[in-house]
Structures are given as C-alpha cells and as structure tokens.
Design a protein around this motif. Structure first.
Motif, PDB file in Angstrom:
ATOM      1  N   ALA A  96       0.836  -1.205   0.000  1.00 44.33           N
ATOM      2  CA  ALA A  96       0.000   0.000   0.000  1.00 44.33           C
ATOM      3  C   ALA A  96       0.872   1.255   0.000  1.00 44.33           C
ATOM      4  N   GLY A  97       1.998   1.230   0.711  1.00 45.53           N
ATOM      5  CA  GLY A  97       2.923   2.360   0.706  1.00 45.53           C
ATOM      6  C   GLY A  97       3.514   2.601  -0.675  1.00 45.53           C
ATOM      7  N   ILE A  98       3.888   1.511  -1.361  1.00 47.84           N
ATOM      8  CA  ILE A  98       4.419   1.635  -2.715  1.00 47.84           C
ATOM      9  C   ILE A  98       3.352   2.215  -3.652  1.00 47.84           C
ATOM     10  N   LEU A  99       2.136   1.695  -3.550  1.00 47.62           N
ATOM     11  CA  LEU A  99       1.052   2.188  -4.412  1.00 47.62           C
ATOM     12  C   LEU A  99       0.740   3.651  -4.133  1.00 47.62           C
ATOM     13  N   TYR A 100       0.822   4.062  -2.872  1.00 45.03           N
ATOM     14  CA  TYR A 100       0.572   5.460  -2.530  1.00 45.03           C
ATOM     15  C   TYR A 100       1.585   6.370  -3.232  1.00 45.03           C
ATOM     16  N   GLU A 101       2.856   5.995  -3.194  1.00 45.17           N
ATOM     17  CA  GLU A 101       3.878   6.797  -3.877  1.00 45.17           C
ATOM     18  C   GLU A 101       3.655   6.782  -5.388  1.00 45.17           C
ATOM     19  N   GLN A 118      -6.113   9.797  -3.117  1.00 47.75           N
ATOM     20  CA  GLN A 118      -4.851  10.046  -2.417  1.00 47.75           C
ATOM     21  C   GLN A 118      -5.090  10.535  -0.998  1.00 47.75           C
ATOM     22  N   SER A 119      -6.017  11.449  -0.810  1.00 46.20           N
ATOM     23  CA  SER A 119      -6.310  11.959   0.536  1.00 46.20           C
ATOM     24  C   SER A 119      -6.812  10.846   1.443  1.00 46.20           C
ATOM     25  N   THR A 120      -7.738  10.048   0.920  1.00 45.57           N
ATOM     26  CA  THR A 120      -8.293   8.951   1.707  1.00 45.57           C
ATOM     27  C   THR A 120      -7.209   7.943   2.069  1.00 45.57           C
ATOM     28  N   SER A 121      -6.405   7.565   1.094  1.00 47.03           N
ATOM     29  CA  SER A 121      -5.361   6.573   1.378  1.00 47.03           C
ATOM     30  C   SER A 121      -4.306   7.124   2.317  1.00 47.03           C
ATOM     31  N   SER A 122      -3.988   8.417   2.239  1.00 45.51           N
ATOM     32  CA  SER A 122      -2.988   8.970   3.165  1.00 45.51           C
ATOM     33  C   SER A 122      -3.497   8.938   4.600  1.00 45.51           C
ATOM     34  N   TYR A 123      -4.775   9.212   4.806  1.00 43.10           N
ATOM     35  CA  TYR A 123      -5.323   9.132   6.160  1.00 43.10           C
ATOM     36  C   TYR A 123      -5.404   7.691   6.650  1.00 43.10           C
ATOM     37  N   GLY A 177       7.721   0.680   2.669  1.00 40.77           N
ATOM     38  CA  GLY A 177       6.913   0.726   1.445  1.00 40.77           C
ATOM     39  C   GLY A 177       6.937   2.107   0.810  1.00 40.77           C
ATOM     40  N   LEU A 178       6.830   3.146   1.626  1.00 43.68           N
ATOM     41  CA  LEU A 178       6.896   4.512   1.110  1.00 43.68           C
ATOM     42  C   LEU A 178       8.271   4.797   0.519  1.00 43.68           C
ATOM     43  N   VAL A 226      11.120  19.395  -7.213  1.00 42.36           N
ATOM     44  CA  VAL A 226      11.762  19.040  -5.953  1.00 42.36           C
ATOM     45  C   VAL A 226      10.742  19.108  -4.835  1.00 42.36           C
ATOM     46  N   VAL A 227       9.889  20.130  -4.844  1.00 47.06           N
ATOM     47  CA  VAL A 227       8.828  20.271  -3.855  1.00 47.06           C
ATOM     48  C   VAL A 227       7.642  19.451  -4.297  1.00 47.06           C
ATOM     49  N   ASP A 228       7.144  18.610  -3.404  1.00 47.72           N
ATOM     50  CA  ASP A 228       6.040  17.726  -3.732  1.00 47.72           C
ATOM     51  C   ASP A 228       4.723  18.455  -3.491  1.00 47.72           C
ATOM     52  N   SER A 229       4.118  18.945  -4.547  1.00 49.48           N
ATOM     53  CA  SER A 229       2.883  19.716  -4.406  1.00 49.48           C
ATOM     54  C   SER A 229       1.673  18.839  -4.108  1.00 49.48           C
ATOM     55  N   THR A 230       1.817  17.510  -4.238  1.00 54.86           N
ATOM     56  CA  THR A 230       0.689  16.616  -3.969  1.00 54.86           C
ATOM     57  C   THR A 230       0.730  16.051  -2.566  1.00 54.86           C
ATOM     58  N   GLU A 231       1.745  16.396  -1.795  1.00 60.65           N
ATOM     59  CA  GLU A 231       1.859  15.856  -0.431  1.00 60.65           C
ATOM     60  C   GLU A 231       0.954  16.636   0.502  1.00 60.65           C
ATOM     61  N   HIS A 232       0.240  15.920   1.348  1.00 60.65           N
ATOM     62  CA  HIS A 232      -0.731  16.546   2.245  1.00 60.65           C
ATOM     63  C   HIS A 232      -0.119  16.976   3.579  1.00 60.65           C
ATOM     64  N   CYS A 233       1.013  16.445   3.922  1.00 64.30           N
ATOM     65  CA  CYS A 233       1.582  16.698   5.244  1.00 64.30           C
ATOM     66  C   CYS A 233       2.823  17.559   5.161  1.00 64.30           C
TER      67      CYS A 233
END
Length: 165
Positions: free
Chosen positions: A52-57, A117-122, A142-143, A157-164
């Motif tokens: 799941a961590g690999i799929l999230y990335e 992505q939001s749901t899976s990150s939570y 996995g991440l 370089v900056v991950d604009s899709t990261e929620h945290c």
C-alpha cells in the motif's frame, strides 16, 4: 485454522489501542475484522501495508505526471496556459500557471485522484497510529521503496501533492 483456537487467542489479545510503540503479534488493524493473532498473520498484514505504501507513492507520481502532461503543448485542449506567460511559441521558460476549467476531464480526473490520495494517506496514517513497530516499519519501507521506484522521475523538488507539508 480452527476457530476455537482464535477464540482462545482473542482472550490473550486485547483490542485496546496502545499509546506507545510495541512489537506485539496481536494487533487490530483499521477494522474489527482485521485482527492478527500469529506472526504469520502479522507478516501478511505487513506485506499488504508495504505494498500500500508503494502504491501510494505511485499514485502521487501518477498525479504529477498527469499534471505535467496537461501543461505540455500536447496536453488537454481545455487546459489554458496564459499566452503572456509563455510567449508566442508556447514554451514556458519558468513556472507555468495551469488553469483548468471546472468541468474539464483533466480536472475531474485530478479531483478523483486527489480524493483517492487523501483517503489513502489518512488510512496509512491510521495504520501508523497502531504504534506496532512491524506495521510502522512496513509502511515507511513501502513509502521509501515507492519513492525509489517513482521519485526519480519527478519533475519538481517540492512535492505539491503531499498533504503533510
């Protein structure tokens, strides 16, 4: 496995939420029905969480790749890039401002992927909050492996899709 054996294990496995890191084999994961009683069950759950961590990335990379495709000349024709920012030849030397229309297919797909992505990150955060060392380790590995496979292809370089952030 015999069900009576699991009933005996349930007496030894408490479903209380640990507030410190622990390495217990008995672990309730996300749902009442996802309870590990043996090392093999915990290992199987850790493998699932690792994947799941690999799929999230991968999902994060895919969203960025779709966005990059939309900013290219061959991208979605409903995506507007201001001509004054890009010049007459259509190539943008610096930061590109992408303006989706609300009903463009690209924006709808990005919205659905953002929801996933939001749901899976939570959900992954809740897995980490079990404080089970083995599950936490499986998740961060996995991440990391997912980033190894997908991160080198990133355009920013900056991950604009990261929620945290």
């Amino acid at each position: 496995m015999n069900r009576h054996h699991h009933d005996d294990d349930d007496e030894h496995c408490s479903s209380s939420h640990a507030m410190t890191f622990h390495a217990s084999v008995c672990q309730e994961i996300l749902f009442n029905g996802w309870m590990t009683h043996t090392a093999l069950e915990l290992f199987g759950s850790a493998v699932a969480i690792f994947l799941a961590g690999i799929l999230y990335e991968g999902l994060k990379y895919y969203r960025e790749a779709l966005h990059s495709k939309a900013t290219s000349v061959t991208g979605d024709s409903r995506v507007n890039i201001t001509k004054s920012e890009c010049g007459t030849n259509g190539t943008c030397p610096g930061t590109t401002v992408v303006k989706y229309t609300m009903t463009s297919p690209a924006h709808i797909i990005q919205t659905l992927l953002h929801f996933v992505q939001s749901t899976s990150s939570y959900i992954l955060m809740l897995v980490f909050m079990t404080y089970n060392v083995w599950l936490c380790l499986a998740l961060v590995l996995g991440l990391a492996v997912g980033y190894f496979f997908f991160g080198w292809r990133k355009n920013t370089v900056v991950d604009s899709t990261e929620h945290c952030q």
